[in-house]
Design a protein around this motif. Structure first.
Motif, PDB file in Angstrom:
ATOM      1  N   GLY A 201       0.807  -1.225   0.000  1.00  0.00           N
ATOM      2  CA  GLY A 201       0.000   0.000   0.000  1.00  0.00           C
ATOM      3  C   GLY A 201       0.837   1.270   0.000  1.00  0.00           C
ATOM      4  O   GLY A 201       0.327   2.358   0.276  1.00  0.00           O
ATOM      5  N   LEU A 202       2.131   1.155  -0.310  1.00  0.00           N
ATOM      6  CA  LEU A 202       3.018   2.336  -0.229  1.00  0.00           C
ATOM      7  C   LEU A 202       2.548   3.473  -1.131  1.00  0.00           C
ATOM      8  O   LEU A 202       2.294   3.285  -2.317  1.00  0.00           O
ATOM      9  CB  LEU A 202       4.453   1.933  -0.614  1.00  0.00           C
ATOM     10  CG  LEU A 202       5.479   3.079  -0.613  1.00  0.00           C
ATOM     11  CD1 LEU A 202       5.666   3.656   0.789  1.00  0.00           C
ATOM     12  CD2 LEU A 202       6.819   2.608  -1.174  1.00  0.00           C
ATOM     13  N   ARG A 203       2.458   4.666  -0.540  1.00  0.00           N
ATOM     14  CA  ARG A 203       2.135   5.885  -1.303  1.00  0.00           C
ATOM     15  C   ARG A 203       3.268   6.885  -1.107  1.00  0.00           C
ATOM     16  O   ARG A 203       3.896   6.946  -0.053  1.00  0.00           O
ATOM     17  CB  ARG A 203       0.794   6.458  -0.825  1.00  0.00           C
ATOM     18  CG  ARG A 203      -0.344   5.485  -1.119  1.00  0.00           C
ATOM     19  CD  ARG A 203      -1.641   5.905  -0.481  1.00  0.00           C
ATOM     20  NE  ARG A 203      -2.197   7.102  -1.112  1.00  0.00           N
ATOM     21  CZ  ARG A 203      -3.401   7.603  -0.795  1.00  0.00           C
ATOM     22  NH1 ARG A 203      -4.152   7.004   0.129  1.00  0.00           N
ATOM     23  NH2 ARG A 203      -3.858   8.682  -1.382  1.00  0.00           N
ATOM     24  N   GLY A 204       3.520   7.651  -2.161  1.00  0.00           N
ATOM     25  CA  GLY A 204       4.664   8.562  -2.166  1.00  0.00           C
ATOM     26  C   GLY A 204       4.627   9.538  -1.005  1.00  0.00           C
ATOM     27  O   GLY A 204       3.575  10.056  -0.643  1.00  0.00           O
ATOM     28  N   ARG A 205       5.820   9.802  -0.448  1.00  0.00           N
ATOM     29  CA  ARG A 205       5.918  10.680   0.730  1.00  0.00           C
ATOM     30  C   ARG A 205       6.248  12.128   0.357  1.00  0.00           C
ATOM     31  O   ARG A 205       6.493  12.946   1.229  1.00  0.00           O
ATOM     32  CB  ARG A 205       6.987  10.143   1.684  1.00  0.00           C
ATOM     33  CG  ARG A 205       6.754   8.700   2.163  1.00  0.00           C
ATOM     34  CD  ARG A 205       5.441   8.578   2.928  1.00  0.00           C
ATOM     35  NE  ARG A 205       5.428   7.384   3.762  1.00  0.00           N
ATOM     36  CZ  ARG A 205       4.612   6.341   3.599  1.00  0.00           C
ATOM     37  NH1 ARG A 205       3.724   6.333   2.627  1.00  0.00           N
ATOM     38  NH2 ARG A 205       4.651   5.316   4.426  1.00  0.00           N
ATOM     39  N   GLY A 206       6.283  12.434  -0.959  1.00  0.00           N
ATOM     40  CA  GLY A 206       6.634  13.799  -1.368  1.00  0.00           C
ATOM     41  C   GLY A 206       5.464  14.775  -1.289  1.00  0.00           C
ATOM     42  O   GLY A 206       5.620  15.955  -1.575  1.00  0.00           O
ATOM     43  N   GLY A 207       4.284  14.309  -0.910  1.00  0.00           N
ATOM     44  CA  GLY A 207       3.157  15.230  -0.723  1.00  0.00           C
ATOM     45  C   GLY A 207       1.860  14.724  -1.311  1.00  0.00           C
ATOM     46  O   GLY A 207       0.835  14.704  -0.635  1.00  0.00           O
ATOM     47  N   ALA A 208       1.896  14.272  -2.573  1.00  0.00           N
ATOM     48  CA  ALA A 208       0.634  13.954  -3.243  1.00  0.00           C
ATOM     49  C   ALA A 208       0.109  12.562  -2.873  1.00  0.00           C
ATOM     50  O   ALA A 208      -1.075  12.275  -3.071  1.00  0.00           O
ATOM     51  CB  ALA A 208       0.827  14.047  -4.754  1.00  0.00           C
ATOM     52  N   GLY A 209       0.968  11.688  -2.380  1.00  0.00           N
ATOM     53  CA  GLY A 209       0.511  10.368  -1.945  1.00  0.00           C
ATOM     54  C   GLY A 209       0.125   9.448  -3.083  1.00  0.00           C
ATOM     55  O   GLY A 209      -0.739   8.579  -2.934  1.00  0.00           O
ATOM     56  N   ILE A 350      11.194   7.663 -13.312  1.00  0.00           N
ATOM     57  CA  ILE A 350      10.382   7.803 -12.097  1.00  0.00           C
ATOM     58  C   ILE A 350      11.080   8.793 -11.160  1.00  0.00           C
ATOM     59  O   ILE A 350      12.310   8.813 -11.049  1.00  0.00           O
ATOM     60  CB  ILE A 350      10.151   6.463 -11.354  1.00  0.00           C
ATOM     61  CG1 ILE A 350      11.472   5.766 -11.021  1.00  0.00           C
ATOM     62  CG2 ILE A 350       9.220   5.543 -12.129  1.00  0.00           C
ATOM     63  CD1 ILE A 350      11.341   4.702  -9.957  1.00  0.00           C
ATOM     64  N   VAL A 351      10.254   9.624 -10.511  1.00  0.00           N
ATOM     65  CA  VAL A 351      10.765  10.561  -9.506  1.00  0.00           C
ATOM     66  C   VAL A 351      10.060  10.217  -8.198  1.00  0.00           C
ATOM     67  O   VAL A 351       8.832  10.145  -8.159  1.00  0.00           O
ATOM     68  CB  VAL A 351      10.434  12.026  -9.870  1.00  0.00           C
ATOM     69  CG1 VAL A 351      11.026  12.979  -8.837  1.00  0.00           C
ATOM     70  CG2 VAL A 351      10.922  12.377 -11.262  1.00  0.00           C
ATOM     71  N   ASN A 352      10.844   9.950  -7.168  1.00  0.00           N
ATOM     72  CA  ASN A 352      10.244   9.690  -5.852  1.00  0.00           C
ATOM     73  C   ASN A 352      10.999  10.422  -4.759  1.00  0.00           C
ATOM     74  O   ASN A 352      12.188  10.715  -4.880  1.00  0.00           O
ATOM     75  CB  ASN A 352      10.260   8.190  -5.539  1.00  0.00           C
ATOM     76  CG  ASN A 352       9.171   7.434  -6.270  1.00  0.00           C
ATOM     77  OD1 ASN A 352       9.433   6.733  -7.244  1.00  0.00           O
ATOM     78  ND2 ASN A 352       7.951   7.584  -5.826  1.00  0.00           N
ATOM     79  N   ASN A 353      10.285  10.640  -3.690  1.00  0.00           N
ATOM     80  CA  ASN A 353      10.846  11.314  -2.530  1.00  0.00           C
ATOM     81  C   ASN A 353      11.845  10.397  -1.789  1.00  0.00           C
ATOM     82  O   ASN A 353      11.736   9.171  -1.855  1.00  0.00           O
ATOM     83  CB  ASN A 353       9.673  11.696  -1.603  1.00  0.00           C
ATOM     84  CG  ASN A 353      10.131  12.347  -0.321  1.00  0.00           C
ATOM     85  OD1 ASN A 353      10.079  11.751   0.753  1.00  0.00           O
ATOM     86  ND2 ASN A 353      10.622  13.559  -0.434  1.00  0.00           N
ATOM     87  N   VAL A 354      12.752  11.026  -1.078  1.00  0.00           N
ATOM     88  CA  VAL A 354      13.762  10.308  -0.267  1.00  0.00           C
ATOM     89  C   VAL A 354      13.090   9.260   0.636  1.00  0.00           C
ATOM     90  O   VAL A 354      13.496   8.094   0.695  1.00  0.00           O
ATOM     91  CB  VAL A 354      14.505  11.340   0.625  1.00  0.00           C
ATOM     92  CG1 VAL A 354      15.439  10.665   1.606  1.00  0.00           C
ATOM     93  CG2 VAL A 354      15.245  12.357  -0.225  1.00  0.00           C
ATOM     94  N   GLU A 355      12.052   9.703   1.340  1.00  0.00           N
ATOM     95  CA  GLU A 355      11.388   8.828   2.323  1.00  0.00           C
ATOM     96  C   GLU A 355      10.687   7.653   1.623  1.00  0.00           C
ATOM     97  O   GLU A 355      10.613   6.552   2.171  1.00  0.00           O
ATOM     98  CB  GLU A 355      10.373   9.670   3.111  1.00  0.00           C
ATOM     99  CG  GLU A 355       9.803   9.001   4.329  1.00  0.00           C
ATOM    100  CD  GLU A 355       8.782   9.900   5.040  1.00  0.00           C
ATOM    101  OE1 GLU A 355       8.754  11.134   4.794  1.00  0.00           O
ATOM    102  OE2 GLU A 355       7.992   9.367   5.836  1.00  0.00           O
ATOM    103  N   THR A 356      10.202   7.879   0.403  1.00  0.00           N
ATOM    104  CA  THR A 356       9.543   6.801  -0.341  1.00  0.00           C
ATOM    105  C   THR A 356      10.543   5.681  -0.619  1.00  0.00           C
ATOM    106  O   THR A 356      10.256   4.501  -0.401  1.00  0.00           O
ATOM    107  CB  THR A 356       8.971   7.340  -1.677  1.00  0.00           C
ATOM    108  OG1 THR A 356       8.230   8.525  -1.414  1.00  0.00           O
ATOM    109  CG2 THR A 356       8.083   6.317  -2.356  1.00  0.00           C
ATOM    110  N   PHE A 357      11.740   6.056  -1.104  1.00  0.00           N
ATOM    111  CA  PHE A 357      12.747   5.027  -1.397  1.00  0.00           C
ATOM    112  C   PHE A 357      13.142   4.278  -0.118  1.00  0.00           C
ATOM    113  O   PHE A 357      13.321   3.055  -0.128  1.00  0.00           O
ATOM    114  CB  PHE A 357      13.980   5.641  -2.061  1.00  0.00           C
ATOM    115  CG  PHE A 357      13.762   5.996  -3.508  1.00  0.00           C
ATOM    116  CD1 PHE A 357      13.500   5.003  -4.448  1.00  0.00           C
ATOM    117  CD2 PHE A 357      13.813   7.307  -3.945  1.00  0.00           C
ATOM    118  CE1 PHE A 357      13.298   5.313  -5.789  1.00  0.00           C
ATOM    119  CE2 PHE A 357      13.618   7.636  -5.282  1.00  0.00           C
ATOM    120  CZ  PHE A 357      13.354   6.636  -6.203  1.00  0.00           C
TER     121      PHE A 357
END
Ligand SMILES: Cc1cc2nc3c(=O)[nH]c(=O)nc-3n(C[C@H](O)[C@H](O)[C@H](O)COP(=O)(O)O)c2cc1C
Ligand code: SF4
Length: 571
Positions: A201-209, A350-357
């Motif tokens: 269920g991981l959703r991106g942590r850069g803001g938009a989820g 793909i672009v992802n936030n630090v916390e997502t990786f």
């Protein structure tokens, strides 16, 4: 000679092959960091050596606030100036430096937020972060500068940035040795691994989820020979510093998450786009990458380069970031095409936030099922928050999704709270009646900045500071944002100084809708949220006009926008 060395120095630390155009921003960053300015002769030498015209380099310098052509100085001091910094004395600190370092070898100015809101007041000296600039520390800095001591001889502790970890969870508690996530991942086929990320269920942590598995699946479906993984470490939102902590303390998880991404989408190129303010983290990240290289995890088939930003908040927006990685001004692209189809140099990206990786690594270390046990139904896992402002325990908190804001305020020792800004300048101001709301993508969705304001604070000061931030950071590409952010700032300042007219209130309401509906990118569409929060939830802050002078201040928003639209040729 200097420019030739700067080019060689920049290329020395890079693994991918690049044209000079693609490295223009990085060359300019190196020159700026060498001399605290870029001279006309540097630009001419750059043109002679690379063929990049001086005018093209000037366009890049004009866009990024850390690149300057001012007279050379030995020391450039930038004082962090978001509203929480101001409450910690940033303005007084700047006046003090200006008064006590009145010297042509020293430049003193402000910058929006350098990621030290919990350790303020903070400054950058020649691009290096210094936290907690107390009276004794500022006096030491003055003496070091007056004696022309090079930064390499300044006390090492000045440059140590230790954000307090107030609460840790699945991510910050993880103590597995480097390589654990990759070893676990090696048991999976790429499709099965993607399914595991989806199951988590991981959703991106850069803001938009946005769903990470869905994004990666789109990119995996592309058939290009070359693909790109980008870690968004731009962390420019005022009041946030959690990615700094992850890059410093959990870099293995971040790098392994990127390697896993590369194997799933079949990428050969990786980038960490690091905000310029975090220059001092670069050697640490580079050493970590070297360690993965020596173990064979990074090689010719996939490697990661670090690129430095140069003080432009808009470059956190993924398409602007890609432009910046290509060496250009960070102006957001039109979409479609989306980066997963056509991103860096037209390659699927793909672009992802630090916390997502970092979370991707956790999923392979602990399994999707265990991961899902943290958090709520639609927001699995934990969220790392940067907490600052009026509380006894500012710092980093890792909370399970679903935790209430009131619980966080209690942990942080915040009392007499008037309002909490969630999500930085591009966020919402929450009133006490709503402190029962939860951190969750369906409720309080945030990339992680939490700024607390007590009853003594004037919310119009807060809003005006954020509005000024957007004026400064708007890239100027589209009229609603370029003009709208300026008009918003003017109106809020009029209310702040009791000079508003009745029409200002109506105009602000119209403006909020206009910014939301007509902006080209997320910066413009979120720039009015702070006004919207005040209008909806704190209407009492809008004082009514009380004199004729106020009425004279009336500003016709439609005419102002029409004039600007005509000038820019946009309708
Ligand atoms: C003005 C603006 C600034 C942004 N800054 C950042 C940032 O500093 N870091 C980040 O990860 N995402 C930032 N984003 C969001 C990115 O565009 C993108 O959605 C994100 O990196 C995707 O990663 P995720 O799916 O892991 O969340 C920003 C967006 C906008 C509109
Ligand atoms: S909305 Fe603002 S930041 Fe975004 S493209 Fe338009 S002017 Fe630039």
């Amino acid at each position: 000679m200097q420019v030739k060395n700067a080019i060689a120095h920049t290329r020395k630390y890079l693994q991918h092959s690049y044209s000079d155009e693609r490295l223009l921003l990085q060359y300019l960053q190196t020159l700026q960091n060498l001399n605290q300015n870029i001279s006309a002769s540097d630009l001419q030498s750059l043109e002679n050596l690379t063929g990049i015209p001086v005018y093209a380099a000037r366009q890049v310098i004009d866009f990024y606030s850390f690149l300057t052509y001012e007279d050379p100085v030995s020391y450039r001091i930038l004082v962090s100036d978001n509203i929480v910094d101001q409450y910690q004395g940033s303005r007084e600190l700047m006046r003090w430096f200006k008064q006590h370092l009145d010297d042509r070898h020293v430049a003193v100015g402000t910058t929006s937020c350098i990621g030290l809101s919990d350790l303020g007041p903070g400054i950058l000296v020649n691009g290096r972060l210094i936290s907690r600039v107390t009276e004794s520390r500022r006096e030491s800095i003055r003496q070091l500068i007056q004696t022309r001591t090079p930064l390499s001889a300044w006390p090492a502790e000045f440059f140590q940035v230790n954000h307090p970890i107030r609460k840790s969870g699945l991510l910050l508690d993880d103590q597995q040795p480097g390589g654990t996530a990759l070893a676990a991942f090696s048991d999976y086929e790429p499709e099965q691994a993607l399914q595991t990320i989806q199951d988590s269920g991981l959703r991106g942590r850069g803001g938009a989820g946005f769903s990470t598995a869905t994004k990666w699946r789109f990119c995996r479906q592309e058939t290009a020979d070359s693909k790109v993984v980008i870690c968004n470490a731009d962390e420019g939102e005022p009041g946030t510093f959690k990615d700094y902590v992850l890059l410093k303390d959990k870099i293995n998880l971040v790098i392994e998450g990127m390697i896993i991404a590369a194997k799933i989408i079949n990428a050969d190129k990786g980038f960490i786009y690091l905000r310029g303010e975090y220059l001092t983290l670069m050697p640490h990240i580079y050493r970590a990458l070297e360690s993965y290289r020596s173990q064979g995890w990074l090689s010719g088939s996939f490697d990661i380069d670090i690129h430095l930003g140069a003080g432009a908040y808009i470059c956190g927006e993924e398409s602007a970031l890609i432009e910046s990685l290509e060496g250009k001004p960070g102006i957001p692209r039109n979409r479609p095409p989306f980066p997963v189809n056509s991103g860096y140099c037209g390659l699927p990206t793909i672009v992802n936030n630090v916390e997502t990786f970092a979370n991707v690594s956790l999923i392979f270390i602990y399994g999707a099922e265990h991961y899902r046990q943290h958090g709520s139904k639609n927001s699995s896992g934990t969220k790392v928050l940067s907490v600052s402002g009026d509380c006894r325990h500012p710092g980093v908190y890792e909370l399970s999704f679903g935790t209430r804001l009131s619980e966080l305020l209690q942990m942080a020792g915040a009392t007499e709270v008037q309002a909490v800004q969630i999500g930085g300048a591009a966020g919402h101001l929450i009133k006490p009646e709503h402190f029962g709301r939860r951190f969750d993508f369906d409720d309080l969705a945030t990339a992680g900045a939490v700024m607390i304001f007590n009853q003594q604070r004037k919310l119009l000061d807060v809003a005006s500071n954020f509005a000024d931030f957007f004026v400064h950071e708007s890239c100027g590409f589209c009229t609603p944002c370029r003009v709208g952010t300026t008009v918003q700032s003017k109106i809020l300042h009029r209310f702040q100084h009791h000079k508003a007219a009745a029409q200002d209130h109506d105009n602000l309401q119209k403006l909020v809708q206009l910014l939301k509906a007509s902006s080209h990118c997320g910066l413009g569409s979120s720039a009015g949220w702070i006004s919207e929060s005040l209008l909806n939830d704190f209407p009492e802050v809008f004082n009514l006009p009380d004199n004729e002078q106020a009425s004279a201040a009336f500003f016709d928003i439609d005419s102002a926008l029409l004039e600007a639209r005509n000038l820019a040729g946009h309708q």
